[in-house]
Design a protein around this motif. Structure first.
Motif, PDB file in Angstrom:
ATOM      1  N   SER A 161      20.862  87.195  16.117  1.00 10.52           N
ATOM      2  CA  SER A 161      20.228  88.349  16.978  1.00 10.52           C
ATOM      3  C   SER A 161      21.546  88.642  17.939  1.00 10.52           C
ATOM      4  CB  SER A 161      18.997  88.098  17.683  1.00 10.52           C
ATOM      5  OG  SER A 161      19.185  86.940  18.418  1.00 10.52           O
ATOM      6  N   VAL A 162      21.998  87.647  18.562  1.00  9.17           N
ATOM      7  CA  VAL A 162      23.443  87.672  19.621  1.00  9.17           C
ATOM      8  C   VAL A 162      24.478  88.167  19.061  1.00  9.17           C
ATOM      9  CG1 VAL A 162      24.889  86.628  21.072  1.00  9.17           C
ATOM     10  CG2 VAL A 162      22.364  85.972  21.078  1.00  9.17           C
ATOM     11  N   LEU A 163      24.777  87.663  17.531  1.00  8.79           N
ATOM     12  CA  LEU A 163      26.061  88.299  17.111  1.00  8.79           C
ATOM     13  C   LEU A 163      25.784  89.609  16.817  1.00  8.79           C
ATOM     14  CD1 LEU A 163      27.609  86.677  13.839  1.00  8.79           C
ATOM     15  CD2 LEU A 163      26.954  88.877  13.755  1.00  8.79           C
ATOM     16  N   CYS A 164      24.386  90.267  16.380  1.00  2.61           N
ATOM     17  CA  CYS A 164      24.494  91.528  15.850  1.00  2.61           C
ATOM     18  C   CYS A 164      24.465  92.593  17.272  1.00  2.61           C
ATOM     19  CB  CYS A 164      23.126  91.774  15.081  1.00  2.61           C
ATOM     20  SG  CYS A 164      23.226  91.133  13.535  1.00  2.61           S
ATOM     21  N   SER A 165      23.889  91.821  18.378  1.00  4.40           N
ATOM     22  CA  SER A 165      23.915  92.611  19.672  1.00  4.40           C
ATOM     23  C   SER A 165      25.281  92.990  19.774  1.00  4.40           C
ATOM     24  CB  SER A 165      23.286  91.764  20.512  1.00  4.40           C
ATOM     25  OG  SER A 165      23.263  92.517  21.772  1.00  4.40           O
ATOM     26  N   ILE A 166      26.130  91.876  19.967  1.00  2.00           N
ATOM     27  CA  ILE A 166      27.598  92.040  20.382  1.00  2.00           C
ATOM     28  C   ILE A 166      28.391  93.103  19.128  1.00  2.00           C
ATOM     29  CG2 ILE A 166      29.856  90.940  20.310  1.00  2.00           C
ATOM     30  CD1 ILE A 166      28.151  88.438  20.965  1.00  2.00           C
ATOM     31  N   VAL A 167      28.196  93.112  18.061  1.00  2.00           N
ATOM     32  CA  VAL A 167      28.585  93.791  17.042  1.00  2.00           C
ATOM     33  C   VAL A 167      28.293  95.304  17.373  1.00  2.00           C
ATOM     34  CG1 VAL A 167      28.688  94.478  14.827  1.00  2.00           C
ATOM     35  CG2 VAL A 167      28.983  92.391  15.117  1.00  2.00           C
ATOM     36  N   GLU A 168      26.980  95.433  17.637  1.00  2.00           N
ATOM     37  CA  GLU A 168      26.415  96.952  18.188  1.00  2.00           C
ATOM     38  C   GLU A 168      27.033  97.377  19.331  1.00  2.00           C
ATOM     39  OE1 GLU A 168      22.234  96.312  17.762  1.00  2.00           O
ATOM     40  OE2 GLU A 168      22.113  96.387  15.705  1.00  2.00           O
ATOM     41  N   SER A 169      27.064  96.690  20.314  1.00  2.00           N
ATOM     42  CA  SER A 169      27.681  97.287  21.609  1.00  2.00           C
ATOM     43  C   SER A 169      29.214  97.449  21.551  1.00  2.00           C
ATOM     44  CB  SER A 169      27.343  96.088  22.756  1.00  2.00           C
ATOM     45  OG  SER A 169      27.970  94.832  22.611  1.00  2.00           O
ATOM     46  N   GLY A 170      29.919  96.881  20.671  1.00  2.27           N
ATOM     47  CA  GLY A 170      31.248  97.113  20.288  1.00  2.27           C
ATOM     48  C   GLY A 170      31.589  98.266  19.760  1.00  2.27           C
ATOM     49  N   PHE A 171      30.720  99.089  19.372  1.00  7.55           N
ATOM     50  CA  PHE A 171      31.076 100.325  18.731  1.00  7.55           C
ATOM     51  C   PHE A 171      30.582 101.736  19.721  1.00  7.55           C
ATOM     52  CE2 PHE A 171      31.544  97.553  15.257  1.00  7.55           C
ATOM     53  CZ  PHE A 171      32.791  98.130  14.714  1.00  7.55           C
ATOM     54  N   GLN A 172      29.937 101.422  20.752  1.00  3.54           N
ATOM     55  CA  GLN A 172      29.416 102.468  21.344  1.00  3.54           C
ATOM     56  C   GLN A 172      30.438 103.322  21.969  1.00  3.54           C
ATOM     57  OE1 GLN A 172      27.109 100.585  24.653  1.00  3.54           O
ATOM     58  NE2 GLN A 172      25.312  99.964  23.433  1.00  3.54           N
ATOM     59  N   PRO A 173      30.143 104.480  22.018  1.00  5.45           N
ATOM     60  CA  PRO A 173      29.051 105.394  22.193  1.00  5.45           C
ATOM     61  C   PRO A 173      28.661 105.638  20.627  1.00  5.45           C
ATOM     62  CG  PRO A 173      31.050 106.863  22.309  1.00  5.45           C
ATOM     63  CD  PRO A 173      31.538 105.635  22.257  1.00  5.45           C
ATOM     64  N   LEU A 174      29.334 105.436  19.643  1.00  4.48           N
ATOM     65  CA  LEU A 174      28.806 105.502  17.931  1.00  4.48           C
ATOM     66  C   LEU A 174      27.509 104.624  18.192  1.00  4.48           C
ATOM     67  CD1 LEU A 174      31.972 105.433  16.184  1.00  4.48           C
ATOM     68  CD2 LEU A 174      30.671 107.442  16.680  1.00  4.48           C
ATOM     69  N   SER A 175      26.673 104.887  16.966  1.00  2.43           N
ATOM     70  CA  SER A 175      25.628 104.197  16.579  1.00  2.43           C
ATOM     71  C   SER A 175      25.912 103.118  15.557  1.00  2.43           C
ATOM     72  CB  SER A 175      24.500 105.012  16.197  1.00  2.43           C
ATOM     73  OG  SER A 175      23.998 106.039  17.158  1.00  2.43           O
ATOM     74  N   CYS A 176      25.289 102.237  15.765  1.00  4.18           N
ATOM     75  CA  CYS A 176      25.557 101.150  14.745  1.00  4.18           C
ATOM     76  C   CYS A 176      24.303 100.549  14.156  1.00  4.18           C
ATOM     77  CB  CYS A 176      26.454 100.030  15.362  1.00  4.18           C
ATOM     78  SG  CYS A 176      26.818  98.748  14.312  1.00  4.18           S
ATOM     79  N   GLU A 177      24.129 100.434  12.751  1.00  2.37           N
ATOM     80  CA  GLU A 177      23.002  99.868  12.138  1.00  2.37           C
ATOM     81  C   GLU A 177      23.555  98.630  11.395  1.00  2.37           C
ATOM     82  OE1 GLU A 177      20.553 102.647   9.759  1.00  2.37           O
ATOM     83  OE2 GLU A 177      19.949 103.715  11.389  1.00  2.37           O
ATOM     84  N   ILE A 228      33.352  86.908  17.256  1.00  8.49           N
ATOM     85  CA  ILE A 228      32.941  88.244  17.149  1.00  8.49           C
ATOM     86  C   ILE A 228      33.887  89.350  17.749  1.00  8.49           C
ATOM     87  CG2 ILE A 228      30.725  89.543  17.545  1.00  8.49           C
ATOM     88  CD1 ILE A 228      29.346  86.785  17.257  1.00  8.49           C
ATOM     89  N   SER A 229      34.172  89.339  19.136  1.00  9.83           N
ATOM     90  CA  SER A 229      34.960  90.216  19.597  1.00  9.83           C
ATOM     91  C   SER A 229      35.957  90.458  18.984  1.00  9.83           C
ATOM     92  CB  SER A 229      35.163  89.910  21.244  1.00  9.83           C
ATOM     93  OG  SER A 229      33.897  89.811  21.817  1.00  9.83           O
ATOM     94  N   ASP A 230      36.797  89.616  18.515  1.00  8.51           N
ATOM     95  CA  ASP A 230      37.978  89.801  17.836  1.00  8.51           C
ATOM     96  C   ASP A 230      37.863  90.617  16.434  1.00  8.51           C
ATOM     97  OD1 ASP A 230      39.446  88.289  19.711  1.00  8.51           O
ATOM     98  OD2 ASP A 230      39.735  86.649  18.680  1.00  8.51           O
ATOM     99  N   PHE A 231      36.628  90.433  15.724  1.00  6.75           N
ATOM    100  CA  PHE A 231      36.325  91.022  14.794  1.00  6.75           C
ATOM    101  C   PHE A 231      36.040  92.524  14.770  1.00  6.75           C
ATOM    102  CE2 PHE A 231      32.445  92.246  11.772  1.00  6.75           C
ATOM    103  CZ  PHE A 231      33.315  92.230  10.546  1.00  6.75           C
ATOM    104  N   VAL A 232      35.074  92.675  15.967  1.00  8.00           N
ATOM    105  CA  VAL A 232      34.864  93.978  16.362  1.00  8.00           C
ATOM    106  C   VAL A 232      36.340  94.736  16.575  1.00  8.00           C
ATOM    107  CG1 VAL A 232      33.718  95.504  17.868  1.00  8.00           C
ATOM    108  CG2 VAL A 232      32.621  93.704  16.835  1.00  8.00           C
ATOM    109  N   GLY A 233      37.116  94.228  17.509  1.00  8.05           N
ATOM    110  CA  GLY A 233      38.149  94.877  17.943  1.00  8.05           C
ATOM    111  C   GLY A 233      39.189  95.205  16.575  1.00  8.05           C
ATOM    112  N   GLU A 234      39.370  94.354  15.448  1.00  7.21           N
ATOM    113  CA  GLU A 234      39.858  94.520  14.338  1.00  7.21           C
ATOM    114  C   GLU A 234      39.221  95.869  13.488  1.00  7.21           C
ATOM    115  OE1 GLU A 234      40.161  91.246  11.789  1.00  7.21           O
ATOM    116  OE2 GLU A 234      40.737  89.891  13.545  1.00  7.21           O
TER     117      GLU A 234
END
Length: 79
Positions: free
Chosen positions: A5-21, A59-65
């Motif tokens: 749940s934490v992992l997914c929350s970080i991933v989702e917040s990393g793409f704002q303002p776009l939506s993420c499912e 997770i942050s590095d992954f989102v950044g990539e």
């Protein structure tokens, strides 16, 4: 190990303002990033292993990539 749940929350917040499912099944993630107004899919990843995503930093590095790839104009990747 970070709870899913934490992992997914970080991933989702990393793409704002776009939506993420995202969905998780058997240790694999499916991530879809899209414009909520137009419905245009900006990124679709299927089968992303959460095995290496064991810290907030990883997770942050992954989102950044992924954001870098998106800005380069690539819209789909294999996980």
């Amino acid at each position: 190990m970070i709870p899913i749940s934490v992992l997914c929350s970080i991933v989702e917040s990393g793409f704002q303002p776009l939506s993420c499912e995202r969905t998780e099944s058997h240790g694999l993630l499916r991530i879809e990033v899209f414009d909520a107004v137009t419905g245009r899919v900006e990124l679709l990843l299927d089968g992303v292993s959460i095995e290496q995503l064991t810290s907030v930093r990883a997770i942050s590095d992954f989102v950044g990539e992924l954001r870098t790839e998106m800005s380069a104009g690539r819209r789909a990747f294999a996980g």
